[in-house]
Motif scaffolding. Structure first.
Motif, PDB file in Angstrom:
ATOM      1  N   ALA B  12       0.215  -0.514   9.911  1.00 46.80           N
ATOM      2  CA  ALA B  12       1.550  -0.519   9.653  1.00 46.80           C
ATOM      3  C   ALA B  12       1.890  -1.803   9.149  1.00 46.80           C
ATOM      4  O   ALA B  12       2.677  -1.797   8.179  1.00 46.80           O
ATOM      5  N   SER B  13       1.270  -2.847   9.726  1.00 47.90           N
ATOM      6  CA  SER B  13       1.812  -4.233   9.330  1.00 47.90           C
ATOM      7  C   SER B  13       1.462  -4.148   7.872  1.00 47.90           C
ATOM      8  O   SER B  13       2.074  -4.994   6.835  1.00 47.90           O
ATOM      9  N   SER B  14       0.064  -3.801   7.550  1.00 52.06           N
ATOM     10  CA  SER B  14      -0.227  -4.107   6.100  1.00 52.06           C
ATOM     11  C   SER B  14       0.466  -3.360   5.122  1.00 52.06           C
ATOM     12  O   SER B  14       0.892  -3.795   4.147  1.00 52.06           O
ATOM     13  N   ALA B  15       0.886  -1.993   5.683  1.00 57.71           N
ATOM     14  CA  ALA B  15       1.803  -1.198   4.842  1.00 57.71           C
ATOM     15  C   ALA B  15       3.173  -1.921   4.593  1.00 57.71           C
ATOM     16  O   ALA B  15       3.819  -1.870   3.663  1.00 57.71           O
ATOM     17  N   HIS B  16       3.366  -2.473   5.613  1.00 56.85           N
ATOM     18  CA  HIS B  16       4.908  -3.372   5.577  1.00 56.85           C
ATOM     19  C   HIS B  16       4.780  -4.270   4.406  1.00 56.85           C
ATOM     20  O   HIS B  16       5.649  -4.488   3.803  1.00 56.85           O
ATOM     21  N   SER B  17       3.720  -5.051   4.426  1.00 56.37           N
ATOM     22  CA  SER B  17       3.727  -6.283   3.582  1.00 56.37           C
ATOM     23  C   SER B  17       3.698  -5.487   2.167  1.00 56.37           C
ATOM     24  O   SER B  17       4.231  -6.374   1.129  1.00 56.37           O
ATOM     25  N   VAL B  18       3.005  -4.298   2.111  1.00 53.88           N
ATOM     26  CA  VAL B  18       3.137  -3.799   0.616  1.00 53.88           C
ATOM     27  C   VAL B  18       4.532  -3.383   0.112  1.00 53.88           C
ATOM     28  O   VAL B  18       4.950  -3.543  -0.801  1.00 53.88           O
ATOM     29  N   VAL B  19       5.208  -2.694   1.153  1.00 53.32           N
ATOM     30  CA  VAL B  19       6.533  -2.311   0.672  1.00 53.32           C
ATOM     31  C   VAL B  19       7.490  -3.499   0.392  1.00 53.32           C
ATOM     32  O   VAL B  19       8.407  -3.323  -0.307  1.00 53.32           O
ATOM     33  N   GLU B  20       7.541  -4.329   1.483  1.00 51.85           N
ATOM     34  CA  GLU B  20       8.521  -5.530   1.608  1.00 51.85           C
ATOM     35  C   GLU B  20       8.072  -6.671   0.742  1.00 51.85           C
ATOM     36  O   GLU B  20       6.965  -7.386   1.100  1.00 51.85           O
ATOM     37  N   PRO B  21       8.710  -6.924  -0.500  1.00 51.36           N
ATOM     38  CA  PRO B  21       8.024  -7.906  -1.474  1.00 51.36           C
ATOM     39  C   PRO B  21       8.389  -9.434  -0.679  1.00 51.36           C
ATOM     40  O   PRO B  21       9.454  -9.620   0.099  1.00 51.36           O
ATOM     41  N   SER B  22       7.686 -10.183  -1.054  1.00 53.23           N
ATOM     42  CA  SER B  22       7.734 -11.591  -0.588  1.00 53.23           C
ATOM     43  C   SER B  22       8.875 -12.448  -0.989  1.00 53.23           C
ATOM     44  O   SER B  22       9.212 -12.074  -2.024  1.00 53.23           O
ATOM     45  N   PRO B  23       9.668 -13.304  -0.225  1.00 52.40           N
ATOM     46  CA  PRO B  23      10.598 -14.026  -0.798  1.00 52.40           C
ATOM     47  C   PRO B  23      10.402 -14.617  -2.272  1.00 52.40           C
ATOM     48  O   PRO B  23      11.268 -14.488  -3.024  1.00 52.40           O
ATOM     49  N   THR B  24       9.235 -15.199  -2.428  1.00 53.44           N
ATOM     50  CA  THR B  24       8.894 -15.751  -3.740  1.00 53.44           C
ATOM     51  C   THR B  24       8.944 -14.667  -4.992  1.00 53.44           C
ATOM     52  O   THR B  24       9.747 -14.847  -6.002  1.00 53.44           O
ATOM     53  N   SER B  25       8.436 -13.595  -4.534  1.00 55.42           N
ATOM     54  CA  SER B  25       8.304 -12.327  -5.710  1.00 55.42           C
ATOM     55  C   SER B  25       9.683 -12.041  -6.023  1.00 55.42           C
ATOM     56  O   SER B  25       9.985 -11.601  -7.053  1.00 55.42           O
ATOM     57  N   LYS B  26      10.569 -11.926  -4.901  1.00 52.91           N
ATOM     58  CA  LYS B  26      12.091 -11.361  -4.924  1.00 52.91           C
ATOM     59  C   LYS B  26      12.614 -12.197  -5.762  1.00 52.91           C
ATOM     60  O   LYS B  26      13.647 -11.906  -6.689  1.00 52.91           O
ATOM     61  N   ARG B  27      12.496 -13.680  -5.547  1.00 53.12           N
ATOM     62  CA  ARG B  27      13.100 -14.811  -6.491  1.00 53.12           C
ATOM     63  C   ARG B  27      12.819 -14.576  -8.084  1.00 53.12           C
ATOM     64  O   ARG B  27      13.602 -14.604  -8.733  1.00 53.12           O
ATOM     65  N   VAL B  28      11.265 -14.607  -8.198  1.00 50.56           N
ATOM     66  CA  VAL B  28      10.996 -14.150  -9.228  1.00 50.56           C
ATOM     67  C   VAL B  28      11.650 -13.041 -10.145  1.00 50.56           C
ATOM     68  O   VAL B  28      11.938 -13.170 -11.340  1.00 50.56           O
ATOM     69  N   ALA B  29      11.419 -12.008  -9.285  1.00 48.91           N
ATOM     70  CA  ALA B  29      12.060 -10.658 -10.036  1.00 48.91           C
ATOM     71  C   ALA B  29      13.532 -11.006 -10.213  1.00 48.91           C
ATOM     72  O   ALA B  29      13.998 -10.533 -11.298  1.00 48.91           O
ATOM     73  N   GLY B  30      14.238 -11.503  -9.547  1.00 46.81           N
ATOM     74  CA  GLY B  30      15.687 -11.814  -9.464  1.00 46.81           C
ATOM     75  C   GLY B  30      15.962 -12.632 -10.747  1.00 46.81           C
ATOM     76  O   GLY B  30      16.484 -12.326 -11.732  1.00 46.81           O
ATOM     77  N   ALA B  31      15.268 -13.570 -10.882  1.00 42.68           N
ATOM     78  CA  ALA B  31      15.481 -14.265 -12.262  1.00 42.68           C
ATOM     79  C   ALA B  31      15.083 -13.407 -13.464  1.00 42.68           C
ATOM     80  O   ALA B  31      15.892 -13.827 -14.492  1.00 42.68           O
ATOM     81  N   ILE B  32      14.062 -12.814 -13.537  1.00 44.84           N
ATOM     82  CA  ILE B  32      13.986 -12.222 -14.626  1.00 44.84           C
ATOM     83  C   ILE B  32      14.919 -11.231 -15.095  1.00 44.84           C
ATOM     84  O   ILE B  32      15.236 -11.101 -16.178  1.00 44.84           O
TER      85      ILE B  32
END
Ligand SMILES: Nc1ncnc2c1ncn2[C@@H]1O[C@H](COP(=O)(O)OP(=O)(O)O)[C@@H](O)[C@H]1O
Ligand SMILES: [Mg+2]
Lengths: 380, 325
Positions: B12-32
Motif C-alpha cells: 500500500a505504501s509503495s503504491a502510495h508513493s507511485v500515485v502521490e508525486p514528490s514535492p520536487t516533481s510537483k514543483r518541476v511539473a508546475g514550472a513547466i
C-alpha cells in the motif's frame, strides 16, 4: 405479490440458443434461485421475465396475467442489477423514491414510504447522502430499497452480491433471507454461487447451457440430483462418480464395480446395458478394511472440523469427507464402504439419474411427487 | 498473519508513493506548465496590448512595451468616421464621450456605427445555434447507435465521419452553387446548417463514446420502474451524459466560432460573421491595427467565458475514458 409461471420459454440470439424450453413456477411468496455457471442463460431468463428481452418462444405469466410481450414498465416487477444501477446524479432518497415518482404518487406519500423502506433496511441515516460515496453493502441496500419501495408483484435479482467481498457476502445473504422472511416477496435470484443458492432459496433451478437440469428444493437437489451435471455442480467437493459398464434389471440392489459388489438403493426401472456411474457424496464414504473396493491414499486436506481424503482407485480419484482426528499416510491402502441408501445411479450417456428407492425415502418427502416427475421427464 | 499484514501495508505504501508525486516533481511539473502557459499567452497579450495602443504606437519599430494606453482602437472598431477641417471641429459643441474626444483629436467626427456589432451578433447566433443543433442531433443519433441494432451501423458511422475528411475548400464551390440555388447564401440559416452538418459528425462520434460508457442498466432500471424509454433517456441518460455533452459542445462551438474559410466564401453582407469581417477594418492610410486587435480581443471573450464556465466538464470529459476502467 404474485406467482410467476414460465412456460416452455426459449430465447435465441441468431443461431445461438441461450435459453431452451424452460418451464418452472415460482409460487406466491417463494424464493427461487436460478443457479448455474457463467453463460448458461440465467440473466437471459431473468431479463425475459422482466421484459427487458423478448422471448423467441414460450410464455410468461405473472399472477395469472400473460405478460410475455408486455413492456417492462407494465409488468410491475422490480429488478436488482448486478451493478446496482443506482443513479449517480440523485441522492439515496431520490434513488429510492424514483419508482414511485413514475406512478404519480404524491410527494408526502413518497417521503413516507421512502423513509419506511429505509428504516426496514436500516439505511435511514444515509438517506440524504450521495450514492457515489457509499460502500458496497449500502449500495446494495439502496438498490434493494428501490426495489421494495413500490411493493411490486415480484423481485428479480441478478447476482446482486457478485461484486461484494466474500466477508460481506455472508452478511448480505443473511440480510436478504431475513428480508424475504419478513416481506414474503416472490423472488427470482440469479447466482452462480451454490452456497448462496442453498442458503437462501426455497427452490433452486440448476441451469446448464440454457437447459434447466433440475428444479427442486435445495435438500432434494443435494440429496437426489437429477443428473450428473447437478451432482457435480452442487457440493464441495462434488459428488464422486464410480464408472462401470452393466445392464441392470428393475429391483437390482447390487452394482459390480472393479470386481467388488457395492450395495445401492433398489432400482425402480430396467437399465439397458451401457456405461453407468454410481454417485457417492464424500460424506457417505467410510474406510473399512473389510471392503473389497480398495484404493491407495493420494492426499488429504485438513479442514479443522473434518478432512477431505483423496483415494486413488482403479476407477479414478475418490474424495471422502472423514472425521478430522485420524491422519493418513500417502500410499496406504484402504477399503472403501458407502452409505448404501444414499447413493445415486446415473446413465452416463444421458447423464440422468436412474429412478430407485433413493427417490422414495424419507429424505425431503415433502416434494416427492415433483421429484419423480422430474426423473420421468429426464428419462423419456 | 502479521507478516501478511505488513506485506499488505508495504504494498500500500509503495503504491502510495507511485500515485502521490514528490514535492520536487510537483514543483518541476508546475514550472513547466507555467512556462508553457506563458508561451501560449504571448500572442494573446500582444493582441490585447495592440488593441490599447494608438495607431502610430501600434506600428512603431522597435515595438513599444511602454506606451500611453488609448481607447482609439475600440472607438474605431465600433464607429465609422469622416475627416473634417479643424475649424469645423472647433465650432462643434463639447465632445459627448471618450470616443468623440479621441476622434476629434485626429480631426475627424463620428459618422455612425460600424458593422462590427451586427457581424458579432451573426457570429453568436450562428455559432451557438449550430452548436445547439449539432449537439442535440448528435446526442440522439449517438444514443441510437449506442443502444439499438442499427442496420449497417459501422458503415453509417464511417459515412458520417467521412464528411470531415475533405478540406472546406474542396466542397466550398459545390456548396456555394447549391446555396445560391436554394437562396441560402449569405443567410444565417445557411451558415447554421452548414456548421451543424460539419459538427454533427464530431458530435456523434464523441457522444457515442460517452453514451457507450453509461451502462444500459440505468435505463433498464428506469423502464422497470415504470418509465418509458424516452422518459428514461431524459431522466437517466442525459444527466449522466452532461460531461460528454459539455465537452462536445465546446469543441463544436470553437469550430463554428472560429470558422473562416466557409464564412468568407459564403457570406459577404447581412450574414457575415466576425472572422471574415475583422481583417477588413481599414483605417486611413492602411490597416487600422488597434481596431483589428480590439475586434479580435472582443471576439475571444465569448469562447473564453463558455470554456471557463464548462471547464470542469471539459476536463472530466477529456479524461473520461482514461478514468473509467
Ligand atoms: N444480447 C445478446 N446477444 C448475443 N448473445 C447473447 C446476448 N445476451 C446473452 N448472450 C449469450 O447468451 C448466453 C447466456 O448469457 P447470460 O444469460 O448472460 O448468461 P449467465 O447470466 O448465465 O452468465 C451467453 O453465451 C451470452 O454470450
Ligand atoms: Mg449473468
Amino acid at each position: 405479490m404474485a406467482e410467476i409461471r414460465v412456460d416452455h420459454l426459449r430465447k435465441a440470439f441468431g443461431d445461438f440458443v441461450a435459453v431452451q424450453d424452460s418451464s418452472f413456477t415460482v409460487e406466491d411468496g417463494e424464493f427461487l434461485a436460478l443457479l448455474g455457471p457463467s453463460g448458461c442463460g440465467k440473466t437471459t431468463t431473468l431479463r425475459m421475465i422482466a421484459g427487458l428481452e423478448l422471448p423467441t418462444g414460450g410464455g410468461i405469466h405473472l399472477g395469472g396475467d400473460d405478460v410475455t410481450y408486455k413492456r417492462a414498465s407494465e409488468r410491475d416487477i422490480a429488478f436488482v442489477f448486478q451493478l446496482f444501477a443506482l443513479y449517480p446524479h440523485m441522492n439515496v432518497r431520490k434513488n429510492i423514491g424514483f419508482p414511485l415518482l413514475s406512478q404519480g404518487v404524491p410527494k408526502a406519500e413518497i417521503k413516507r414510504r421512502v423513509e419506511e423502506t429505509a428504516k426496514l433496511l436500516q439505511i435511514d441515516h444515509i438517506l440524504d447522502k450521495s450514492v457515489s460515496g457509499l460502500a458496497g453493502g449500502d449500495r446494495q441496500r439502496v438498490a434493494l430499497g428501490r426495489a421494495i419501495v413500490r411493493r411490486p408483484k415480484c423481485f428479480l435479482m441478478d447476482e446482486p452480491l457478485g461484486t461484494l467481498d466474500a466477508e460481506f457476502r455472508d452478511v448480505m445473504v443473511r440480510e436478504l433471507r431475513e428480508l424475504h422472511n419478513r416481506i414474503h416477496a416472490t423472488t427470482v435470484y440469479v447466482t452462480h454461487d451454490q452456497i448462496e443458492a442453498m442458503a437462501m432459496a426455497d427452490k433452486i433451478a440448476v441451469m446448464n447451457h440454457g437447459i434447466i437440469e433440475q428444479f427442486a428444493t435445495p435438500r432434494e437437489i443435494y440429496n437426489r440430483p437429477a443428473s450428473m451435471y447437478v451432482a457435480d455442480f452442487i457440493g464441495s467437493p462434488p459428488m464422486n462418480f464410480l464408472r462401470f459398464s452393466a445392464g441392470l434389471p428393475k429391483g437390482a440392489r447390487i452394482a459390480r464395480i472393479d470386481g467388488a459388489d457395492v450395495q445401492m438403493p433398489e432400482l425402480r426401472a430396467d437399465v439397458a446395458p451401457g456405461e453407468l456411474a454410481l454417485g457417492v457424496r464424500p460424506e457417505h464414504i467410510r474406510f473399512s478394511d473389510a471392503s473389497p473396493l480398495r484404493g491407495a491414499i493420494y492426499g488429504a486436506e485438513y479442514l479443522g472440523t473434518n478432512q477431505i481424503v483423496t483415494v486413488e482407485t482403479a476407477g479414478g480419484l475418490v474424495r471422502a469427507r472423514l472425521p478430522a482426528e485420524r491422519s493418513y499416510r500417502i500410499g496406504d491402502r484402504v477399503g472403501l464402504s458407502f452409505v448404501a441408501d444414499r447413493l445415486s445411479l446415473f446413465d452416463c450417456r444421458s447423464g440422468r439419474a436412474i429412478p430407485s428407492t433413493l427417490h422414495e425415502g424419507t429424505l425431503a418427502r415433502d416434494t416427492r411427487h415433483r421429484e419423480v416427475r422430474d426423473l420421468e421427464v429426464g428419462h423419456g | 498473519m502479521s507478516s501478511a499484514k505488513s506485506a499488505a501495508t508495504a504494498t500500500a505504501s509503495s503504491a502510495h508513493s507511485v500515485v502521490e508525486p514528490s514535492p520536487t516533481s510537483k514543483r518541476v511539473a508546475g514550472a513547466i506548465v507555467i512556462l508553457y502557459a506563458l508561451i501560449t499567452l504571448v500572442p494573446l497579450v500582444w493582441i490585447f496590448l495592440t488593441s490599447i495602443k494608438s495607431p502610430p504606437d501600434s506600428i512603431s519599430y522597435p515595438p513599444k512595451i511602454l506606451f500611453t494606453p488609448s481607447l482609439e482602437g475600440y472607438c474605431n472598431l465600433f464607429t465609422t468616421r469622416t475627416r473634417q477641417t479643424p475649424d469645423y471641429i472647433a465650432a462643434l459643441p463639447p465632445p459627448s464621450g471618450v470616443c468623440d474626444a479621441v476622434t476629434r483629436e485626429r480631426n475627424m467626427v463620428i459618422a455612425g456605427a460600424s458593422n462590427f456589432l451586427p457581424r458579432f451578433a451573426n457570429s453568436l447566433i450562428i455559432a451557438f445555434g449550430s452548436t445547439f443543433l449539432a449537439v442535440s442531433l448528435g446526442t440522439l443519433a449517438a444514443y441510437g447507435f449506442s443502444r439499438f441494432k442499427v442496420p449497417l451501423a459501422d458503415d453509417l458511422l464511417f459515412f458520417i465521419l467521412s464528411t470531415r475528411m475533405m478540406p472546406p475548400i474542396a466542397v466550398a464551390i459545390p456548396i456555394y452553387l447549391m446555396y445560391r440555388q436554394l437562396g441560402l447564401s449569405d443567410t444565417a440559416l445557411g451558415m447554421m446548417l452548414l456548421y451543424t452538418a460539419v459538427n454533427v459528425s464530431l458530435a456523434v462520434w464523441l457522444l457515442k463514446g460517452f453514451i457507450d460508457e453509461i451502462p444500459r442498466e440505468y435505463e433498464e432500471a428506469a423502464m422497470i420502474d415504470g418509465y418509458t424509454r424516452l422518459q428514461a433517456f431524459f431522466k437517466v441518460v442525459l444527466p449522466q451524459a452532461t460531461t460528454g455533452i459539455a465537452a462536445t459542445a465546446i469543441f463544436c462551438l470553437i469550430f463554428a466560432w472560429n470558422e473562416y474559410a466557409f464564412a468568407s466564401l459564403l457570406t459577404s453582407g447581412s450574414a457575415q460573421t466576425a472572422p471574415p469581417f475583422i481583417p477588413t477594418i481599414i483605417g486611413e492610410g492602411g490597416q487600422d491595427w488597434p481596431a483589428v486587435a480590439a475586434g479580435t480581443t472582443i471576439f475571444l471573450v465569448p469562447i473564453l467565458v463558455f470554456t471557463i464556465l464548462l471547464r470542469k466538464q471539459l476536463l472530466r470529459g477529456i479524461t473520461f475514458g482514461a478514468v473509467r476502467k
